[in-house]
Design an enzyme around this catalytic site. Sequence first.
Site: not given
Length: 335
Positions: A53, A204-205, A281
Amino acid sequence: MQYRRLGTSNLKVSALCLGTMMFGDQTDIGEAERIVASARDHGVNFIDTADVYTKGASEEMVGTVLAADRPNWVLATKLGNPMSGRPNQSHYSRHWIISEVENSLKRLATDYIDILYLHRDYQDENLEEAVRALGDLIRAGKIRSFGLSNFRGWRIAEVVRLCQQTGVPQPIVCQPYYNLLNRMPEVEILPACAHYGLGVVPYSPIARGVLTGKYLPGQTPPENTRASRGDKRIMETEFREESLIIAQRLKQHSDERGIQLGQFATAWVLANRHISSVIAGPRTLAQMDDYYAAVDVKIAMDDEALVDSLVPPGHASTPGYTDPGYPFFGRVVAG
């Protein structure tokens, strides 16, 4: 905040895990400090980053913001994706795993990593070499456990077998891409994790923002969004007319319930009994604030029925829904 066991391990983590992919890139140190302070105040004890990242900048920022409170956090990071174009600065050689863990420890300003994920499933890797290296790092106290991210079901089983064969503690967690637009992990990944006792912490819901309802079918994406920037991963997976239509139908349903669509989508993931935690996130504090209420949202049978009618169990919203960051090989033609 709810706390759940991470699979069959004795480690308890908050139902929301703070994902920090944006730290060091679109989130500066001041906003990162505010996000972490807010998460702490809301009972979050689980934080997730990765070496790749922003090429280490996220880990450095996480190390800075956790410095005064490190023992109270379950800290997870990942390795495996390329950190440079050099041949031994990616994948899972013993050389790279051990040296990159040392690099991550320095960036994170800590003596140990609670969970180290293998970030992706490389088809041709020697997994025994990786497992033995991870075992040595556990025995040395550099990492306390390990997990698997973006691994296929049969590869999860293979890693568990190798751990049993080599006397290495098995992985305690898996991190798949799972949300109500992508239910494919229900076919093999979630059952494999349940069988072997791995916790599941999906990322990533909200489907990279599609499940907030901010993207309208047939219209140009709003400015300062991933879709407006032409991000390859969202444009080849989530950003499809069919998915946008589904999101609007679910937004209508969520509005009728008096909750935000993103909260409904996150709660839907958490309502699966195989899920230990879900990664939020955020880029901003406002985005993080939107997640908290999801923990208290109850998913009823009519909610389940609506989702099933829009995206059948085990399927994605449309054919070809495959993240270009983690491709699969499909049919192999002979000759």
